[in-house]
Motif scaffolding. Structure first.
Motif, short mmCIF file in Angstrom:
data_model
loop_
_atom_site.label_atom_id
_atom_site.label_comp_id
_atom_site.label_asym_id
_atom_site.label_seq_id
_atom_site.Cartn_x
_atom_site.Cartn_y
_atom_site.Cartn_z
N ARG A 100 0.85 -1.19 0.00
CA ARG A 100 0.00 0.00 0.00
C ARG A 100 0.88 1.23 0.00
O ARG A 100 1.89 1.30 0.69
N ASP A 101 0.48 2.22 -0.79
CA ASP A 101 1.24 3.47 -0.83
C ASP A 101 1.08 4.22 0.48
O ASP A 101 0.02 4.19 1.11
N VAL A 102 2.14 4.92 0.88
CA VAL A 102 2.13 5.71 2.11
C VAL A 102 2.27 7.18 1.75
O VAL A 102 3.05 7.54 0.87
N VAL A 103 1.48 8.03 2.40
CA VAL A 103 1.58 9.47 2.22
C VAL A 103 2.26 10.07 3.44
O VAL A 103 1.79 9.89 4.57
N PHE A 104 3.38 10.78 3.23
CA PHE A 104 4.09 11.46 4.31
C PHE A 104 3.78 12.95 4.25
O PHE A 104 3.74 13.55 3.17
N SER A 105 3.60 13.58 5.40
CA SER A 105 3.57 15.03 5.50
C SER A 105 4.98 15.51 5.84
O SER A 105 5.54 15.12 6.87
N ILE A 106 5.54 16.34 4.98
CA ILE A 106 6.94 16.75 5.12
C ILE A 106 7.06 18.25 4.82
O ILE A 106 6.42 18.75 3.89
N LYS A 107 7.84 18.95 5.60
CA LYS A 107 8.06 20.36 5.36
C LYS A 107 8.75 20.57 4.01
O LYS A 107 9.56 19.75 3.59
N PRO A 108 8.43 21.67 3.32
CA PRO A 108 8.97 21.89 1.98
C PRO A 108 10.50 21.83 1.89
O PRO A 108 11.04 21.28 0.93
N GLU A 109 11.18 22.38 2.91
CA GLU A 109 12.64 22.38 2.83
C GLU A 109 13.21 20.96 2.87
O GLU A 109 14.22 20.66 2.22
N TYR A 110 12.55 20.05 3.59
CA TYR A 110 13.00 18.66 3.63
C TYR A 110 12.56 17.91 2.38
O TYR A 110 13.28 17.05 1.87
N SER A 111 11.39 18.27 1.87
CA SER A 111 10.91 17.62 0.65
C SER A 111 11.86 17.88 -0.51
O SER A 111 12.15 16.98 -1.31
N ARG A 112 12.34 19.10 -0.62
CA ARG A 112 13.27 19.44 -1.70
C ARG A 112 14.57 18.66 -1.57
O ARG A 112 15.17 18.23 -2.57
N LYS A 113 15.02 18.46 -0.35
CA LYS A 113 16.26 17.70 -0.14
C LYS A 113 16.06 16.22 -0.46
O LYS A 113 16.98 15.54 -0.91
N ILE A 114 14.85 15.72 -0.23
CA ILE A 114 14.55 14.34 -0.61
C ILE A 114 14.58 14.19 -2.12
O ILE A 114 15.18 13.26 -2.67
N ALA A 115 13.96 15.14 -2.82
CA ALA A 115 13.90 15.08 -4.29
C ALA A 115 15.29 15.18 -4.91
O ALA A 115 15.57 14.56 -5.94
N SER A 116 16.17 15.95 -4.27
CA SER A 116 17.52 16.13 -4.82
C SER A 116 18.44 14.96 -4.47
O SER A 116 19.54 14.86 -5.01
N GLY A 117 18.01 14.08 -3.57
CA GLY A 117 18.83 12.95 -3.16
C GLY A 117 19.72 13.24 -1.98
O GLY A 117 20.45 12.37 -1.51
N GLU A 118 19.67 14.47 -1.46
CA GLU A 118 20.49 14.84 -0.31
C GLU A 118 19.97 14.19 0.97
O GLU A 118 20.75 13.73 1.82
N LYS A 119 18.66 14.13 1.12
CA LYS A 119 18.03 13.53 2.30
C LYS A 119 17.49 12.16 1.91
O LYS A 119 16.58 12.04 1.08
N THR A 120 18.01 11.12 2.49
CA THR A 120 17.61 9.75 2.15
C THR A 120 17.01 9.00 3.34
O THR A 120 16.72 7.81 3.23
#
Length: 242
Positions: A100-120
């Motif tokens: 099942r897919d999971v939806v996370f609530s994440i602050k924008p600054e952390y979301s951007r770091k996830i998308a860039s691969g910096e935050k794993t």
């Protein structure tokens, strides 16, 4: 209860003999069932099944919205009827679906770091260990963005003491020690969720659209995506690049 069952049987156009045949019992046994004031749930379910019906038992909570929000974040399979009503598999042998897919609530600054691969690594005070590797993680960005904006794949889920989480995953979580200690204050166990293959959605879905189309409400921490939401995002998240 027996009298009510008899009325239902008659409305279904069935005789005691027909129900008895389907239950593989004698007609006398059916007559006795229909004269009882109460029944075991298992007997009630069998009787209704003989008429082609499925037993559902309702539980009404005074604070329905609070209960629904908790269940949406729980490790439990459910079917959502509306914002204040869920159908839960209390009876029977239904198991949690394996994926099942999971939806996370994440602050924008952390979301951007996830998308860039910096935050794993995503940190949580609670999270079900049963979520398998390969599960799709949908990322809802909190204020001021307020939109479903990213997607990733969940790897391994780690549960251990906060200090061990910090030592092992602190750098990959992209969080200061002060914020880390504040977030996990008062808990004995912390969760570190590995994220991989992260990217931004081609078209972010704003909260107003999510509410209108999917009756979506942002979770405090996480929730399981509804089948309707998963279907709508099929083109976005069906294939995550390796």
């Amino acid at each position: 209860m027996g009298q009510r069952l008899r009325e239902i049987r008659q409305l279904a156009g069935l005789t005691q003999a027909q129900v008895a045949e389907r239950l593989e019992i004698g007609q006398t046994a059916v007559s006795k069932l229909e004269s009882r004031r109460d029944l075991h749930v298992s007997k009630l379910r069998e009787y209704l099944a003989a008429m082609g019906a499925t037993l559902r038992i309702g539980a009404h909570f005074v604070d329905a919205a609070f209960m629904v929000n908790n269940l949406r974040e729980a490790d439990f399979r459910y079917e959502q009827v509306d914002e204040n009503q869920l159908i839960l598999p209390i009876l029977g042998d239904d198991q949690l679906p394996p994926h099942r897919d999971v939806v996370f609530s994440i602050k924008p600054e952390y979301s951007r770091k996830i998308a860039s691969g910096e935050k794993t690594i995503e940190l949580r005070r609670r999270f079900p260990m049963s979520v398998p590797a390969g599960t799709t993680a949908l990322i809802y960005e909190t204020s001021p963005t307020r939109a479903l904006a990213g997607i990733a794949e969940i790897g391994e889920v780690h549960r251990c003491a906060p200090q061990e989480i910090w030592t092992t995953f602190g750098e990959r979580a992209c969080i200061t020690r002060k914020d880390f200690d504040s977030y996990f204050a008062g808990v004995d166990r912390a969760f570190a969720i590995e994220l991989r293959h992260a990217r931004r959605l081609a078209r972010p879905l704003e909260l107003s659209e999510l509410r209108e189309r999917f009756s979506f409400e942002p979770p405090q921490s996480f929730l399981y995506a509804t089948p309707k939401l998963r279907e709508a995002l099929l083109n976005e998240c069906a294939k995550i690049p390796d």
